[in-house]
Scaffold this active site. Structure first.
Site, mmCIF file in Angstrom:
data_model
loop_
_atom_site.group_PDB
_atom_site.id
_atom_site.type_symbol
_atom_site.label_atom_id
_atom_site.label_comp_id
_atom_site.label_asym_id
_atom_site.label_seq_id
_atom_site.Cartn_x
_atom_site.Cartn_y
_atom_site.Cartn_z
ATOM 1 N N LYS A 158 0.862 -1.192 0.000
ATOM 2 C CA LYS A 158 0.000 0.000 0.000
ATOM 3 C C LYS A 158 0.897 1.241 0.000
ATOM 4 O O LYS A 158 1.569 1.537 0.987
ATOM 5 C CB LYS A 158 -0.896 0.036 1.249
ATOM 6 N N GLU A 161 10.235 1.127 10.116
ATOM 7 C CA GLU A 161 11.279 2.063 9.708
ATOM 8 C C GLU A 161 10.676 3.453 9.852
ATOM 9 O O GLU A 161 9.887 3.883 9.012
ATOM 10 C CB GLU A 161 11.723 1.756 8.293
ATOM 11 N N CYS A 189 14.098 10.564 6.145
ATOM 12 C CA CYS A 189 14.020 10.120 7.546
ATOM 13 C C CYS A 189 15.334 10.232 8.291
ATOM 14 O O CYS A 189 15.363 10.554 9.466
ATOM 15 C CB CYS A 189 13.520 8.687 7.595
ATOM 16 N N GLU A 235 10.978 16.120 14.573
ATOM 17 C CA GLU A 235 11.247 15.891 13.158
ATOM 18 C C GLU A 235 10.418 16.874 12.337
ATOM 19 O O GLU A 235 9.190 16.872 12.403
ATOM 20 C CB GLU A 235 10.879 14.451 12.768
HETATM 21 N N1 LIG Z 1 13.051 5.050 8.777
HETATM 22 C C1 LIG Z 1 12.798 4.993 7.494
HETATM 23 O O1 LIG Z 1 13.304 4.144 6.807
HETATM 24 C C2 LIG Z 1 11.839 5.982 6.873
HETATM 25 C C3 LIG Z 1 11.821 6.142 5.500
HETATM 26 C C4 LIG Z 1 10.954 7.071 4.931
HETATM 27 C C5 LIG Z 1 10.113 7.831 5.740
HETATM 28 N N2 LIG Z 1 10.160 7.657 7.078
HETATM 29 C C6 LIG Z 1 9.312 8.461 7.956
HETATM 30 O O2 LIG Z 1 8.025 8.583 7.400
HETATM 31 C C7 LIG Z 1 7.409 9.797 7.824
HETATM 32 C C8 LIG Z 1 6.833 10.508 6.624
HETATM 33 O O3 LIG Z 1 6.004 9.649 5.912
HETATM 34 P P1 LIG Z 1 4.417 9.722 5.982
HETATM 35 O O4 LIG Z 1 3.984 11.119 6.251
HETATM 36 O O5 LIG Z 1 3.902 9.030 4.771
HETATM 37 O O6 LIG Z 1 4.114 8.829 7.274
HETATM 38 P P2 LIG Z 1 2.720 8.331 7.824
HETATM 39 O O7 LIG Z 1 3.017 7.583 9.059
HETATM 40 O O8 LIG Z 1 1.752 9.433 7.883
HETATM 41 O O9 LIG Z 1 2.162 7.340 6.690
HETATM 42 C C9 LIG Z 1 2.909 6.227 6.245
HETATM 43 C C10 LIG Z 1 1.975 5.207 5.637
HETATM 44 O O10 LIG Z 1 1.124 4.688 6.642
HETATM 45 C C11 LIG Z 1 -0.236 4.724 6.205
HETATM 46 N N3 LIG Z 1 -1.079 4.837 7.399
HETATM 47 C C12 LIG Z 1 -1.437 5.963 8.060
HETATM 48 N N4 LIG Z 1 -2.175 5.648 9.150
HETATM 49 C C13 LIG Z 1 -2.273 4.298 9.180
HETATM 50 C C14 LIG Z 1 -2.904 3.377 10.052
HETATM 51 N N5 LIG Z 1 -3.581 3.766 11.131
HETATM 52 N N6 LIG Z 1 -2.798 2.063 9.774
HETATM 53 C C15 LIG Z 1 -2.098 1.628 8.705
HETATM 54 N N7 LIG Z 1 -1.491 2.452 7.822
HETATM 55 C C16 LIG Z 1 -1.569 3.781 8.066
HETATM 56 C C17 LIG Z 1 -0.262 5.918 5.276
HETATM 57 O O11 LIG Z 1 -1.373 5.881 4.414
HETATM 58 C C18 LIG Z 1 1.061 5.757 4.555
HETATM 59 O O12 LIG Z 1 0.972 4.797 3.533
HETATM 60 C C19 LIG Z 1 8.512 10.584 8.493
HETATM 61 O O13 LIG Z 1 8.381 10.500 9.873
HETATM 62 C C20 LIG Z 1 9.781 9.869 8.047
HETATM 63 O O14 LIG Z 1 10.858 10.027 8.915
HETATM 64 C C21 LIG Z 1 10.992 6.746 7.644
HETATM 65 O O1 LIG Z 2 13.680 8.369 4.161
HETATM 66 C C1 LIG Z 2 14.393 7.637 4.777
HETATM 67 C C2 LIG Z 2 15.411 6.671 4.315
HETATM 68 C C3 LIG Z 2 14.985 5.895 3.140
HETATM 69 C C4 LIG Z 2 15.189 6.276 1.858
HETATM 70 N N1 LIG Z 2 14.664 5.343 1.043
HETATM 71 C C5 LIG Z 2 14.106 4.357 1.773
HETATM 72 C C6 LIG Z 2 13.458 3.186 1.389
HETATM 73 C C7 LIG Z 2 12.958 2.349 2.347
HETATM 74 C C8 LIG Z 2 13.126 2.686 3.669
HETATM 75 O O2 LIG Z 2 12.587 1.890 4.577
HETATM 76 C C9 LIG Z 2 13.817 3.824 4.069
HETATM 77 C C10 LIG Z 2 14.294 4.678 3.112
#
Ligand SMILES: NC(=O)c1ccc[n+]([C@@H]2O[C@H](COP(=O)([O-])OP(=O)(O)OC[C@H]3O[C@@H](n4cnc5c(N)ncnc54)[C@H](O)[C@@H]3O)[C@@H](O)[C@H]2O)c1
Ligand SMILES: O=CCc1c[nH]c2ccc(O)cc12
Length: 572
Positions: free
Chosen positions: A266, A340, A374, A477
């Site tokens: 998804k 993640e 992230c 963040e």
């Molecule tokens: N650590 C990593 O590898 C990594 C990588 C990329 C982004 N991020 C983090 O992601 C965040 C930004 O992404 P975002 O705004 O899309 O995050 P988000 O948590 O708002 O959404 C992520 C995903 O979860 C889904 N989602 C939302 N609520 C849900 C629920 N209750 N149950 C199941 N699925 C749900 C969303 O539709 C989306 O597909 C930042 O905090 C960033 O640091 C982390």
């Molecule tokens: O945004 C955070 C680091 C990152 C960049 N690409 C990917 C792909 C999959 C991940 O779980 C993390 C990240």
């Protein structure tokens, strides 16, 4: 992989034993009360670990992308996806179904509403997606289960062949996929191409591992023996964030499929389009229909997926608050999860560093993908002796970053993902000022000169000084192009401050003192620590977090130390 300015690494868990290869966590560690090793069905006398699965059936397919260009609708098949590369900002519209089930694009049978996806560069709507309902999710799971039954019986070699072919197809269509990623996400085409490289590299990496994942043979008393098998879990769910849409889909699916699982992915509703390209590529590469399905939607759809009885594991990339919900839901179903999550990573610059490299490192650590990364190193600790020189140079180079149309070759900073997010980031800058920080540069909405970009979500990258550790901009963040510069005096002091956070995704250190570099890296509570570099992403290395940044990774640090390369410069 050459060092470049891309963040992140695919997930690979710590080795399970002295002789275990590094393998992904998509297998079932199997505690089994086993019968003696007799009869035709030899079973393990030990807790088994199994992995398995593939099919090399090639299915002809009819996949279409519809592009509306200058008022003219052109229709082309996926092999002609290359035509997307010729597209300019402000022209793409996706009208085809955005779910993928049983090897084809489909409209969901039920939905809980619609969401609009935008082109951040222009603010135009490029797709309207149906948020899949419970029945659609169930159909996707059913289809994935059927594919799993075929896939799990394949050898690792056979599975690897499909992944290799998919990697080849991604490489072949790299420019077209990168173009679509840029259109939907807003990151510069320069960066998007690098993302696609680490995408196919990830598939190649796990293709290579697939054949060599094996069980163990254990000698027991009296000539008896036991063995373990690695078995796939079953249907796994991948839930992605919007900042690396295609790459996240690859990084989640490649290890899952290599181990013999099926996956339902998804994407974020903000970036629904590129996961479909991956689904089409897997089908074309020979994956059985249903092995990689895509369901679109937001939180409600995500919940249906996580709570589905036949889903064996959830792999999630996103924010900490959502990660908590995913963990709760998975706990109720006793399902393993990989999380993640977000970060607020420290970047420590000692006075003996190569200043030129440290400045480049700070830019790469803060402004890639408009700061929406992230693992970005947004708390930039600079030793007092060099802070003035560093700050002057970092401001100068930040002013040179070209902001604008992300599809133009020389653009290095595009728009943020959407209007509300832009407002949120600007809100952090406002509160930073209220709390006493000084904006040295940027932090304003930006309107490029090209009139078609007038409604895009642009801002100037921001550098904050006079920051304190207790300020909101330093603790939370922001997920935007906002760098906070903080002075420090000693190594001990900076280590304590760097670790004083609930996150622990990444960290960076710039110094010429090799012993200090490794000492500091070892003491930083972060999943990844870069030395004299930042945001490089070799697919061979693990990626995980300390504290609230991610899953439980065991009793040792997943740390990866990337060193001895020069950070890629962001401005031209
Ligand atoms: N650590 C990593 O590898 C990594 C990588 C990329 C982004 N991020 C983090 O992601 C965040 C930004 O992404 P975002 O705004 O899309 O995050 P988000 O948590 O708002 O959404 C992520 C995903 O979860 C889904 N989602 C939302 N609520 C849900 C629920 N209750 N149950 C199941 N699925 C749900 C969303 O539709 C989306 O597909 C930042 O905090 C960033 O640091 C982390
Ligand atoms: O945004 C955070 C680091 C990152 C960049 N690409 C990917 C792909 C999959 C991940 O779980 C993390 C990240």
């Amino acid at each position: 992989m050459p060092a470049h300015s891309r963040p992140g690494f695919p997930k690979a868990p710590p080795p399970r034993g002295p002789n275990s290869p590094r393998i992904p966590s998509f297998y079932r560690p199997r505690p089994s009360a086993t019968p003696p090793l007799t009869g035709p069905r030899l079973r393990s006398a030990l807790p088994a670990r199994k992995i398995v699965g593939l099919l090399s059936e090639l299915r002809p397919q009819q996949m279409f992308l519809r592009a509306v260009s200058s008022g003219l609708t052109s229709l082309f098949r996926t092999p002609g996806l290359a035509a997307v590369t010729a597209m300019s900002t402000g022209t793409f519209v996706q009208l085809d179904p955005l779910n993928y089930r049983d090897g084809a694009r489909v409209e969901p049978v039920d939905s809980s509403g619609t969401e609009k996806a935008f082109e951040p560069a222009t603010g135009r709507v490029i797709a309207t997606l149906q948020c899949s309902g419970e029945t659609e999710v169930h159909l996707a799971v059913k289809s994935a289960k059927a594919a799993f039954e075929i896939w799990r019986k394949k050898s690792g070699m056979e599975r690897g062949q499909v992944l290799l072919e998919a990697a080849r197809l991604i490489k072949e269509q790299k420019d077209a996929i990168a173009t679509m990623e840029t259109i939907n996400n807003g990151k510069s085409i320069f960066e998007a191409r690098l993302d696609i490289d680490t995408s196919w590299q990830c598939l190649e990496y796990y293709a290579g591992l697939a054949a060599s994942m094996a069980g163990e043979h254990v000698q027991l008393p009296n000539g008896s023996f036991g063995y373990t098998r690695r078995e796939p879990l079953g249907v796994c769910v991948g839930i992605g964030a919007w900042n690396y849409p295609f790459q996240i889909a690859c990084w989640k699916s490649a290890p899952a499929l290599a181990c013999g699982n099926a996956m339902i992915f998804k994407p974020s509703p903000f970036t629904p389009v590129s996961a479909l390209l991956l689904a089409e590529i897997y089908t074309k590469a020979g994956a059985p229909p249903g092995l990689f399905n895509v369901v679109q939607g937001g939180a409600a759809t995500g919940q249906f997926l996580c709570q589905h009885r036949d889903v064996a594991k959830v792999s999630f990339t996103g924010s900490v608050p959502t990660g908590m919900k995913i963990m709760e839901m998975s706990a109720k179903g006793i399902k393993p999860v990989t999380l993640e999550l977000g970060g607020k990573s420290p970047l420590i610059i000692f006075s003996d560093c190569d200043l030129e490299d440290a400045v480049k490192g700070a830019l790469v650590a803060n402004f890639l993908t408009q700061g929406q990364v992230c693992c970005n190193g947004t708390r930039v600790f600079v030793q007092k002796e060099i802070i003035d020189k560093f700050t002057k140079e970092v401001v100068k180079q930040t002013q040179n970053i070209r902001i604008g149309d992300p599809l133009l070759e020389d653009t290095r900073m595009g728009p943020l993902i959407n209007g509300p997010h832009l407002e949120r980031v600007l809100g952090f800058i406002k509160s930073a000022k209220e709390e006493g920080a000084t904006v040295l540069y940027g932090g304003e909405p930006y309107e490029p000169t090209d009139p078609k970009l007038k409604h895009g979500y642009y801002m100037t990258p921001c550098i904050l000084t006079n920051c304190r550790d207790d300020m909101t901009c330093v603790r939370e963040e922001i997920f935007g192009p906002v760098m906070s510069i903080l002075p420090f005096k000693t190594e001990a002091e900076v280590l304590e401050r760097a670790n004083d956070t609930t996150f622990g995704l990444a960290a960076g250190v710039f110094t010429r003192d090799i012993q200090r570099a490794h000492r500091v890296a070892a003491d930083l509570q972060a999943g990844t620590c870069y030395i004299n570099n930042y945001n490089v992403s070799p697919v061979e290395l693990p990626f995980g977090g300390y504290k609230k940044s991610g899953e439980e990774v065991g009793m040792h640090k997943p740390a990866t130390v990337a060193s001895a390369a020069t950070p890629v410069f962001l401005s031209l």
